[in-house]
Design an enzyme around this catalytic site. Structure first.
Site, PDB file in Angstrom:
ATOM      1  N   ASP A 222       0.768  -1.217   0.115  1.00 16.32           N
ATOM      2  CA  ASP A 222      -0.191   0.016   0.006  1.00 16.32           C
ATOM      3  C   ASP A 222       0.781   1.195  -0.182  1.00 16.32           C
ATOM      4  O   ASP A 222       0.451   2.346   0.648  1.00 16.32           O
ATOM      5  CB  ASP A 222      -1.019   0.244   1.229  1.00 16.32           C
ATOM      6  CG  ASP A 222      -0.226  -0.064   2.494  1.00 16.32           C
ATOM      7  OD1 ASP A 222       1.096   0.021   2.516  1.00 16.32           O
ATOM      8  OD2 ASP A 222      -0.764  -0.013   3.631  1.00 16.32           O
ATOM      9  N   ASP A 300       7.628  -5.504  13.972  1.00 19.31           N
ATOM     10  CA  ASP A 300       8.131  -4.028  13.769  1.00 19.31           C
ATOM     11  C   ASP A 300       8.519  -3.534  15.202  1.00 19.31           C
ATOM     12  O   ASP A 300       9.606  -2.818  15.131  1.00 19.31           O
ATOM     13  CB  ASP A 300       7.099  -3.128  12.772  1.00 19.31           C
ATOM     14  CG  ASP A 300       5.855  -3.210  13.248  1.00 19.31           C
ATOM     15  OD1 ASP A 300       5.682  -3.819  14.081  1.00 19.31           O
ATOM     16  OD2 ASP A 300       4.979  -2.254  12.808  1.00 19.31           O
TER      17      ASP A 300
END
Length: 450
Positions: A222, A300
């Site tokens: 994205d 992350d």
């Protein structure tokens, strides 16, 4: 097939060389009598010498050709990933071959410059298409920047979109579609984070363990990229290789809204203790370090913990080289409506090969940036706008104080493992009211508190 062709060429060159030697032998024997009749002994010897000089030159030329062919044989499997056997938990798939196999292979020196783009995708065909279109629009070389789409979710429409790009991209598929076991106290809606982490482990393992690449640029499905996205990573790769205190290069600035950046400083880069993600490059050595302890979820945030970061930094730009249009997904568009949709994508291309980036090395940066920032005039938040100075520092004495100030400036105020977004040694830099402002910890600084 390519090995057979290469060895056939070697054989052809060798046969041709033998023919030349035979030709030289019989030709000189046949013509010797004619030369002796027409010329003196001295003239004959000179002609023979010239003839053999010519043959020597032909020999050297053919020898160089043989060496070139041998090099081609050695690198002939560079892109033939379908012939390679992955190790560990990496599963070979037919889609991993580079279709079609390139007729002209890069030289070894060019091979050293290859940086694959690894796109992590799932079930958003429209997003994948937009992201691939953006990458392909600005990609300067298909050889130097092969695009690999790693797809999870076994989503047919997304797979069809990727295959529709033909040989412009390479498709690999996450083979493990099983249910992910989670801790009993974990909420069911967070299972997506576990699947994402499992997918990243597969995708990174495939690129580094199976395909043996030395570097990779990771993008989500994205992201739009800037016109100078490839120049940025191509040049910053050298700095990543040279400076062991740098563990990643990121295209992203979490505080990159229009009012917080200097649009005249497209070339400006920073060191950051915060791992930004959203378009980032790492080396295979880092993957080898992280792979044995790769987390089951929230990869992350795990990267931002001190046990993984180990005091190392990422490079990040003043103006982002990626833009996320992901208002949906596993994170359900977290931060998107308030911050991320306003991040500016750089549209003023920079040729980073012409930019001196040596100031980003730690020894220079800690003097040229950190010490300089602490020597700037210190003002209160209310005084920034009317300050006579173009660059100032606003100090904070605690993380609670930092959070309050950052919200008032309109920045992302949260921290991860005690590190503010985009901070370096506690300093967060941005533009405000047309002035350069640095949120700076009071000295002596005690470091981050996870």
């Amino acid at each position: 097939m390519r090995l057979i062709s290469a060895y056939t060429l070697c054989g052809f060159v060798t046969v041709w060389f033998v023919v030349l030697l035979l030709y030289a032998r019989y030709y000189t024997n046949d013509t010797k009598q004619e030369w002796m009749l027409e010329d003196s002994d001295k003239q004959f010897k000179e002609k023979v010498r010239l003839r053999f000089d010519e043959l020597d030159a032909r020999y050297l030329q053919l020898n160089e050709e043989i060496k070139r062919v041998e090099k081609l044989v050695k690198v002939s499997n560079v892109f033939d990933v379908s012939d390679r056997t992955p190790s560990g938990d990496v599963t070979p798939l037919r889609e991993t071959a580079f279709p079609p196999r390139p007729r002209v292979r890069p030289s070894p020196s060019n091979q050293d410059r290859i940086i694959p783009i690894l796109m992590v995708a799932c079930n958003r065909p429209a997003a994948v298409s937009r992201s691939l279109d953006s990458l392909l629009k600005y990609r300067p070389s298909a050889t130097q920047f092969p695009i690999i789409v790693s797809q999870d979710c076994a989503h047919g429409p997304t797979e069809d979109v990727v295959k529709g790009y033909g040989d412009k991209v390479i498709l690999i598929k996450q083979p493990d579609q099983s249910h992910v076991e989670m801790p009993p106290d974990e909420k069911p809606q967070f299972q997506g984070y576990y699947k994402v982490s499992r997918h990243y482990k597969f995708a990174l393992g495939h690129v580094f363990d199976a395909l043996k690449f030395s570097h990779a640029i990771i993008v989500e499905d994205d992201l739009d990229v800037s016109p100078d996205f490839f120049s940025y990573f191509s040049v910053l790769r050298g700095l990543l290789d040279r400076d062991p205190t740098i563990w990643c290069v990121s295209a992203w600035n979490d505080n990159g809204k229009a009012e917080h950046i200097d649009k005249t400083k497209s070339e400006l880069l920073y060191r950051s203790d915060f791992f930004p993600g959203l378009g980032w490059m790492l080396k295979s050595e880092l993957w080898k370090e992280l792979k044995p302890k790769w987390p089951k979820s929230y990869w992350d945030d795990w990267m931002r913990e001190p046990q993984q970061r180990k005091g190392r930094v990422c490079i990040r730009p003043e103006i982002s080289r990626t833009y996320t249009f992901g208002d949906a997904g596993v994170s359900l568009g977290q931060y998107w409506s308030q911050h991320l949709q306003y991040i500016v994508l750089n549209q003023n291309p920079v040729d980073f090969s012409k930019v001196n980036i040596s100031y980003l090395q730690q020894s220079e940066y800690d003097v040229g940036f950190v010490e300089r920032v602490h020597s700037l005039p210190s003002v209160a938040l209310s005084e920034v706008q009317n300050s006579q100075y173009d660059e100032v520092q606003v100090t904070y004495g605690s993380m609670e104080n930092f959070e309050l100030l950052s919200k008032q400036f309109g920045l992302m105020s949260d921290t991860k493992a005690g590190v503010p977004r985009m901070a370096y040694k506690g300093i967060v830099s941005f533009m405000f009211a047309g002035k350069r402002v640095h949120l700076t910890p009071k000295l002596p600084w005690g470091g981050y508190k996870p």
